[in-house]
Design a protein around this motif. Structure first.
Motif, PDB file in Angstrom:
ATOM      1  N   ILE A  96     -67.309 -55.976 -43.616  1.00 19.45           N
ATOM      2  CA  ILE A  96     -66.600 -57.051 -43.054  1.00 19.45           C
ATOM      3  C   ILE A  96     -67.316 -58.035 -42.258  1.00 19.45           C
ATOM      4  O   ILE A  96     -68.025 -57.862 -41.413  1.00 19.45           O
ATOM      5  CB  ILE A  96     -65.478 -56.457 -42.110  1.00 19.45           C
ATOM      6  N   ILE A  97     -67.158 -59.341 -42.734  1.00 23.79           N
ATOM      7  CA  ILE A  97     -67.581 -60.430 -41.874  1.00 23.79           C
ATOM      8  C   ILE A  97     -66.537 -61.402 -41.567  1.00 23.79           C
ATOM      9  O   ILE A  97     -65.692 -61.784 -42.023  1.00 23.79           O
ATOM     10  CB  ILE A  97     -68.510 -61.416 -42.877  1.00 23.79           C
ATOM     11  N   ILE A  98     -66.424 -61.733 -40.006  1.00 22.79           N
ATOM     12  CA  ILE A  98     -65.727 -62.441 -39.268  1.00 22.79           C
ATOM     13  C   ILE A  98     -66.448 -63.806 -39.197  1.00 22.79           C
ATOM     14  O   ILE A  98     -67.319 -63.797 -38.212  1.00 22.79           O
ATOM     15  CB  ILE A  98     -65.072 -61.565 -38.113  1.00 22.79           C
ATOM     16  N   SER A  99     -65.908 -64.806 -39.542  1.00 27.66           N
ATOM     17  CA  SER A  99     -66.513 -66.249 -39.399  1.00 27.66           C
ATOM     18  C   SER A  99     -65.876 -67.030 -38.352  1.00 27.66           C
ATOM     19  O   SER A  99     -64.712 -66.550 -37.706  1.00 27.66           O
ATOM     20  CB  SER A  99     -66.459 -66.981 -40.781  1.00 27.66           C
ATOM     21  N   LYS A 100     -66.387 -67.997 -37.959  1.00 26.93           N
ATOM     22  CA  LYS A 100     -66.001 -69.276 -37.009  1.00 26.93           C
ATOM     23  C   LYS A 100     -65.561 -68.476 -35.517  1.00 26.93           C
ATOM     24  O   LYS A 100     -64.735 -68.857 -34.975  1.00 26.93           O
ATOM     25  CB  LYS A 100     -64.599 -69.704 -37.537  1.00 26.93           C
ATOM     26  N   MET A 101     -66.470 -67.556 -35.271  1.00 25.96           N
ATOM     27  CA  MET A 101     -66.202 -66.884 -33.821  1.00 25.96           C
ATOM     28  C   MET A 101     -66.334 -67.942 -32.908  1.00 25.96           C
ATOM     29  O   MET A 101     -65.856 -67.939 -31.732  1.00 25.96           O
ATOM     30  CB  MET A 101     -67.172 -65.964 -33.561  1.00 25.96           C
TER      31      MET A 101
ATOM     32  N   ASN B  58     -61.690 -67.258 -24.754  1.00 25.70           N
ATOM     33  CA  ASN B  58     -61.886 -65.983 -24.134  1.00 25.70           C
ATOM     34  C   ASN B  58     -60.716 -64.929 -24.699  1.00 25.70           C
ATOM     35  O   ASN B  58     -61.019 -63.840 -24.986  1.00 25.70           O
ATOM     36  CB  ASN B  58     -62.109 -66.130 -22.773  1.00 25.70           C
ATOM     37  N   GLU B  59     -59.639 -65.532 -24.535  1.00 27.45           N
ATOM     38  CA  GLU B  59     -58.304 -64.577 -24.861  1.00 27.45           C
ATOM     39  C   GLU B  59     -58.337 -64.297 -26.205  1.00 27.45           C
ATOM     40  O   GLU B  59     -58.233 -63.071 -26.443  1.00 27.45           O
ATOM     41  CB  GLU B  59     -56.925 -65.296 -24.371  1.00 27.45           C
ATOM     42  N   GLN B  60     -58.663 -65.171 -27.198  1.00 30.08           N
ATOM     43  CA  GLN B  60     -58.623 -64.768 -28.308  1.00 30.08           C
ATOM     44  C   GLN B  60     -59.755 -64.087 -28.910  1.00 30.08           C
ATOM     45  O   GLN B  60     -59.819 -63.110 -29.691  1.00 30.08           O
ATOM     46  CB  GLN B  60     -58.885 -66.287 -29.408  1.00 30.08           C
TER      47      GLN B  60
ATOM     48  N   GLU C  24     -62.563 -58.924 -30.807  1.00 32.68           N
ATOM     49  CA  GLU C  24     -63.370 -57.847 -30.512  1.00 32.68           C
ATOM     50  C   GLU C  24     -62.825 -56.533 -30.276  1.00 32.68           C
ATOM     51  O   GLU C  24     -63.346 -55.492 -31.046  1.00 32.68           O
ATOM     52  CB  GLU C  24     -64.000 -58.331 -28.963  1.00 32.68           C
ATOM     53  N   THR C  25     -61.401 -56.449 -30.276  1.00 32.44           N
ATOM     54  CA  THR C  25     -60.844 -55.022 -30.114  1.00 32.44           C
ATOM     55  C   THR C  25     -60.623 -54.778 -31.939  1.00 32.44           C
ATOM     56  O   THR C  25     -61.034 -53.736 -32.061  1.00 32.44           O
ATOM     57  CB  THR C  25     -59.432 -55.434 -29.614  1.00 32.44           C
TER      58      THR C  25
END
Length: 293
Positions: free
Chosen positions: A109-114, A119-121, A126-127
């Motif tokens: 799993i790759i999550i892009s555009k971090m 901070n809230e998002q 991260e959860t």
């Protein structure tokens, strides 16, 4: 008869790599009669008088295949999902994961555009990262910010055939360009009107990156459960699969049966509620499909 690997399919031609040779081939008409179609990733036997006039004579055994994207003999799938633009979708991710698990392909799993998150998002994403890592998945996070270095991803690719898949507009082509800049794969911005990416990849092609091969594939936003049976669905949720032997009844679908170990784990919070919700949605979709037939 020489053998090679189909590395590209475009406009009815198959491009076969045989060591340092690349031969443009057509498929035999016999394949159509047999309802067989060569796929990128297929190992084949071919005949060719020159580099632009070859024929694929035989398709060798496949260890797996995907329909969307159409590719065979995949070792792992890089499932690219953006944190934002479009918003991260655990529902769509779980659809992809089920299909990848069903094809016996290892997912990453790759999550892009971090870099787009406040901070809230960031806390929310991260959860999710923690949840999927606890299930046992490899999760990687990346940034599209200028100067971001993702060469650390190369060891995941070495000596494997990987497919890059995910929703349109999440940064799949940008990811590959960052890994190997001279690829110069076409990219485009997210469509603000439609809320999803424009399709910039129009064919499947295996690209040499590091010591591995990576398939850039057309983006798509839905995966249908056409080949998965209701009684098998839980096998493709790893945290549920390990509880199946503990259920009271064989053939338990983990919905309302007494003595269900999956439901017990859910009540204890060891199976995430959103994952179980997705399981129920997929189960209903499969059952609706059966009723239509």
């Amino acid at each position: 008869m020489p053998k090679g690997l189909i590395v590209k399919s475009l406009s009815g031609f198959y491009y076969v790599q045989d060591r340092d040779l690349y031969i443009q081939c057509r498929g035999r008409g016999l394949f159509r009669k047999q309802n067989r179609k060569p796929l990128v990733g297929d190992h084949v036997e071919y005949e060719a008088e020159n580099k632009t006039d070859g024929y694929i004579m035989e398709l060798l055994d496949r260890k797996n295949e995907l329909i969307r994207p159409p590719i065979a003999n995949v070792d792992q799938a890089l499932l690219v999902f953006s944190a934002l633009e479009p918003d991260f979708s655990p529902h769509l991710l779980d659809r992809f994961l089920v299909h990848i698990e069903a094809s016996n392909i290892e997912p990453v799993i790759i999550i892009s555009k971090m870099d787009l998150l406040n901070n809230e998002q960031l806390a929310v994403i991260e959860t999710y990262v923690k949840d999927y890592e606890q299930i046992g998945y490899r999760v990687r996070v990346t940034s599209n910010a200028e100067g971001s270095d993702i060469q650390w991803l190369l060891p995941d690719l070495n000596d494997r055939i990987s497919v890059v898949a995910g929703q349109s507009g999440v940064g799949k082509s940008s990811l590959l360009n960052a890994l190997k800049p001279n690829l110069d794969i076409e990219t485009d911005q997210i469509s603000t009107h439609l809320g999803r990416g424009k399709h910039t990849t129009r064919h499947v092609e295996l690209l040499s990156i590091g010591s591995g091969l990576v398939a850039d594939t057309p983006g798509f936003s839905s995966v249908e459960f056409t080949a998965i049976e209701a009684e098998d669905l839980a096998l493709y949720f790893p945290e549920m699969k390990e509880q199946i032997p503990n259920c009271k009844f064989r053939g338990c679908l983990h919905t309302s049966e007494p003595g269900c170990a999956v439901k017990a784990e859910l009540e204890q919070g060891r199976i995430k509620a959103y994952r179980y919700k997705h399981y129920l949605l997929f189960l209903e979709e499969i059952n609706q499909r059966k009723r239509r037939y």
